[in-house]
Write an enzyme that holds these catalytic residues in place. Structure first.
Site, PDB file in Angstrom:
ATOM      1  N   ALA A  66     -24.181   4.490  26.430  1.00  0.00           N
ATOM      2  CA  ALA A  66     -23.046   3.841  25.776  1.00  0.00           C
ATOM      3  C   ALA A  66     -21.843   4.063  26.684  1.00  0.00           C
ATOM      4  O   ALA A  66     -21.842   4.976  27.522  1.00  0.00           O
ATOM      5  CB  ALA A  66     -22.809   4.479  24.414  1.00  0.00           C
ATOM      6  N   GLY A 111     -27.785   5.713  25.435  1.00  0.00           N
ATOM      7  CA  GLY A 111     -28.056   4.396  24.852  1.00  0.00           C
ATOM      8  C   GLY A 111     -29.009   3.559  25.696  1.00  0.00           C
ATOM      9  O   GLY A 111     -29.661   2.655  25.172  1.00  0.00           O
ATOM     10  N   GLU A 114     -32.357   4.730  24.702  1.00  0.00           N
ATOM     11  CA  GLU A 114     -32.573   4.213  23.338  1.00  0.00           C
ATOM     12  C   GLU A 114     -32.853   2.712  23.340  1.00  0.00           C
ATOM     13  O   GLU A 114     -33.651   2.228  22.540  1.00  0.00           O
ATOM     14  CB  GLU A 114     -31.350   4.555  22.469  1.00  0.00           C
ATOM     15  CG  GLU A 114     -31.243   6.051  22.212  1.00  0.00           C
ATOM     16  CD  GLU A 114     -29.886   6.466  21.674  1.00  0.00           C
ATOM     17  OE1 GLU A 114     -28.864   6.124  22.306  1.00  0.00           O
ATOM     18  OE2 GLU A 114     -29.848   7.129  20.626  1.00  0.00           O
ATOM     19  N   GLU A 134     -26.611  13.266  25.593  1.00  0.00           N
ATOM     20  CA  GLU A 134     -25.456  13.245  24.687  1.00  0.00           C
ATOM     21  C   GLU A 134     -24.878  14.629  24.426  1.00  0.00           C
ATOM     22  O   GLU A 134     -23.666  14.777  24.254  1.00  0.00           O
ATOM     23  CB  GLU A 134     -25.839  12.588  23.342  1.00  0.00           C
ATOM     24  CG  GLU A 134     -25.956  11.076  23.407  1.00  0.00           C
ATOM     25  CD  GLU A 134     -27.332  10.576  23.829  1.00  0.00           C
ATOM     26  OE1 GLU A 134     -28.158  11.376  24.310  1.00  0.00           O
ATOM     27  OE2 GLU A 134     -27.576   9.367  23.675  1.00  0.00           O
TER      28      GLU A 134
HETATM   29  N1  COA Z   1     -20.041   5.018  30.396  1.00  0.00           N
HETATM   30  C1  COA Z   1     -19.000   4.549  31.106  1.00  0.00           C
HETATM   31  N2  COA Z   1     -18.975   4.531  32.443  1.00  0.00           N
HETATM   32  C2  COA Z   1     -20.059   4.988  33.076  1.00  0.00           C
HETATM   33  C3  COA Z   1     -21.187   5.486  32.409  1.00  0.00           C
HETATM   34  C4  COA Z   1     -21.146   5.482  30.999  1.00  0.00           C
HETATM   35  N3  COA Z   1     -22.178   5.904  30.265  1.00  0.00           N
HETATM   36  N4  COA Z   1     -22.091   5.891  33.317  1.00  0.00           N
HETATM   37  C5  COA Z   1     -21.556   5.636  34.528  1.00  0.00           C
HETATM   38  N5  COA Z   1     -20.343   5.094  34.388  1.00  0.00           N
HETATM   39  C6  COA Z   1     -19.409   4.666  35.431  1.00  0.00           C
HETATM   40  C7  COA Z   1     -18.729   5.836  36.123  1.00  0.00           C
HETATM   41  O1  COA Z   1     -17.634   6.292  35.352  1.00  0.00           O
HETATM   42  C8  COA Z   1     -18.341   5.214  37.433  1.00  0.00           C
HETATM   43  O2  COA Z   1     -17.220   4.397  37.217  1.00  0.00           O
HETATM   44  P1  COA Z   1     -15.954   4.439  38.251  1.00  0.00           P
HETATM   45  O3  COA Z   1     -16.537   3.997  39.558  1.00  0.00           O
HETATM   46  O4  COA Z   1     -14.980   3.466  37.668  1.00  0.00           O
HETATM   47  O5  COA Z   1     -15.502   5.854  38.267  1.00  0.00           O
HETATM   48  C9  COA Z   1     -19.513   4.278  37.728  1.00  0.00           C
HETATM   49  O6  COA Z   1     -20.133   4.038  36.476  1.00  0.00           O
HETATM   50  C10 COA Z   1     -20.548   4.872  38.670  1.00  0.00           C
HETATM   51  O7  COA Z   1     -20.980   6.104  38.131  1.00  0.00           O
HETATM   52  P2  COA Z   1     -20.969   7.480  38.947  1.00  0.00           P
HETATM   53  O8  COA Z   1     -20.915   8.601  37.957  1.00  0.00           O
HETATM   54  O9  COA Z   1     -19.900   7.455  39.992  1.00  0.00           O
HETATM   55  O10 COA Z   1     -22.389   7.414  39.652  1.00  0.00           O
HETATM   56  P3  COA Z   1     -23.283   8.652  40.154  1.00  0.00           P
HETATM   57  O11 COA Z   1     -24.366   8.064  40.965  1.00  0.00           O
HETATM   58  O12 COA Z   1     -22.427   9.689  40.757  1.00  0.00           O
HETATM   59  O13 COA Z   1     -23.901   9.275  38.803  1.00  0.00           O
HETATM   60  C11 COA Z   1     -24.968   9.187  36.645  1.00  0.00           C
HETATM   61  C12 COA Z   1     -24.811   8.544  38.039  1.00  0.00           C
HETATM   62  C13 COA Z   1     -25.807   8.253  35.794  1.00  0.00           C
HETATM   63  C14 COA Z   1     -25.675  10.541  36.777  1.00  0.00           C
HETATM   64  C15 COA Z   1     -23.568   9.383  36.011  1.00  0.00           C
HETATM   65  O14 COA Z   1     -22.857   8.153  36.081  1.00  0.00           O
HETATM   66  C16 COA Z   1     -23.610   9.809  34.572  1.00  0.00           C
HETATM   67  O15 COA Z   1     -23.883  10.960  34.278  1.00  0.00           O
HETATM   68  N6  COA Z   1     -23.276   8.874  33.628  1.00  0.00           N
HETATM   69  C17 COA Z   1     -23.172   9.178  32.241  1.00  0.00           C
HETATM   70  C18 COA Z   1     -24.518   9.296  31.599  1.00  0.00           C
HETATM   71  C19 COA Z   1     -24.406   9.658  30.145  1.00  0.00           C
HETATM   72  O16 COA Z   1     -23.925  10.695  29.756  1.00  0.00           O
HETATM   73  N7  COA Z   1     -24.856   8.724  29.294  1.00  0.00           N
HETATM   74  C20 COA Z   1     -24.894   8.912  27.896  1.00  0.00           C
HETATM   75  C21 COA Z   1     -23.705   8.325  27.249  1.00  0.00           C
HETATM   76  S1  COA Z   1     -23.877   8.447  25.461  1.00  0.00           S
END
Ligand code: COA
Length: 260
Positions: A66, A111, A114, A134
């Site tokens: 999400a 999400g 999910e 989460e």
């Molecule tokens: N919601 C909003 N933005 C998200 C996102 C999310 N769930 N997951 C990634 N993004 C965005 C980042 O903020 C970043 O945006 P920016 O360039 O404007 O800063 C962009 O996507 C790229 O992500 P980034 O974190 O830089 O990539 P990475 O390769 O370093 O890491 C992940 C990849 C997937 C490990 C990391 O993005 C992450 O942990 N995301 C969240 C996952 C999460 O907690 N999901 C559950 C949500 S309920």
């Protein structure tokens, strides 16, 4: 209908929905969820579509969860509504009468995991990673993860993923039954398309009733499920496809299903 955050392509009776926010790793914001709901409404009424594939845009993510920027602003009441809306969209996917396959091409987190769980089955690329992270954000999965993950892989595996927030890779996901098959990323879409084409070549009444019958496993006990199966089996016997399929076998020829 036109969509801002989704791409929709229809080829040979298969609809390919691509979640298209690659700069945010295809995170599901509210607009994207509304569009997902709308695209399934559209596909439900399109008789030219027999099966649906969902994937993510780019080579890195299926859906990274999400949208955390939207999550961050929620209060208690809004949080409950947020979960209920996501659940309603994913319920619609799970209960869709045509087969829905997740082609998981990278991160499937929160999400995203999910969403994949709400599809009827999942095929992954070798770089796919699954997780319910989460708890790292101080919340629990809210789009069905606590329920569907536990039903699919067992409560012990689901507990570990949800409580640690750790990701698992595609080979681990294959081992625990979270995905059915794993392919190199470059082959994923064509392999999933091949599976969809195989499904599309059958009598679609039987395909749709099969989906309905198997999904009943989460809603009914064994006796109820068996009764339901017998009713659906009876319905199949009233179709032209049943006459055609059985006759074609006896006449040693290929069936020409009309989906009637
Ligand atoms: N919601 C909003 N933005 C998200 C996102 C999310 N769930 N997951 C990634 N993004 C965005 C980042 O903020 C970043 O945006 P920016 O360039 O404007 O800063 C962009 O996507 C790229 O992500 P980034 O974190 O830089 O990539 P990475 O390769 O370093 O890491 C992940 C990849 C997937 C490990 C990391 O993005 C992450 O942990 N995301 C969240 C996952 C999460 O907690 N999901 C559950 C949500 S309920």
């Amino acid at each position: 209908m036109s969509y801002n955050n989704l791409l929709l392509q229809i080829n040979d009776k298969t609809a390919l929905i691509t979640i298209n926010r690659p700069d945010k790793l295809n995170a599901l914001n509210h607009t994207t969820l509304v569009e997902l709901k709308n695209v399934f409404e559209e596909l439900k009424n399109n008789d030219e579509v027999y099966s649906v594939i969902i994937t993510g845009s780019g080579e890195k993510a299926f859906v990274a969860g999400a949208d955390i920027a939207e999550l961050n602003k929620l209060n208690m009441i809004e949080g409950k509504k947020f979960a209920e809306f996501g659940q309603s969209v994913f319920n619609m996917i799970e209960n869709f009468d045509k087969p829905v396959i997740a082609a998981v091409n990278g991160f499937a987190l929160g999400g995203g995991c999910e969403l994949a769980l709400s599809c009827h089955f999942r095929i992954a690329s070798e770089n796919a990673k699954f997780g319910q992270p989460e708890v790292n954000l101080g919340i629990i999965p809210g789009y069905g993860g606590t329920q569907r993950l536990a039903r699919l892989v067992g409560s012990g595996r689901a507990m570990e993923m949800i409580l640690t927030g750790d990701m698992i890779d595609a080979s681990e996901a294959l081992k625990i039954g979270l995905v059915n098959k794993v392919f190199p990323l470059a082959e994923l879409q064509s392999k999933v398309f091949e599976i969809a084409q195989k499904i599309n070549s059958k009598g679609q009444q039987a395909i749709r009733l099969s989906v309905k019958a198997v999904k009943a496993v989460d809603k009914m006990n064994l006796n109820e499920g068996l009764d339901f199966e017998a009713v659906l089996f009876g319905l199949c016997c009233g179709t032209e496809d049943f006459k055609e399929g059985t006759s074609a076998f006896l006449e040693k020829r290929k069936p020409a299903f009309k989906n009637k």
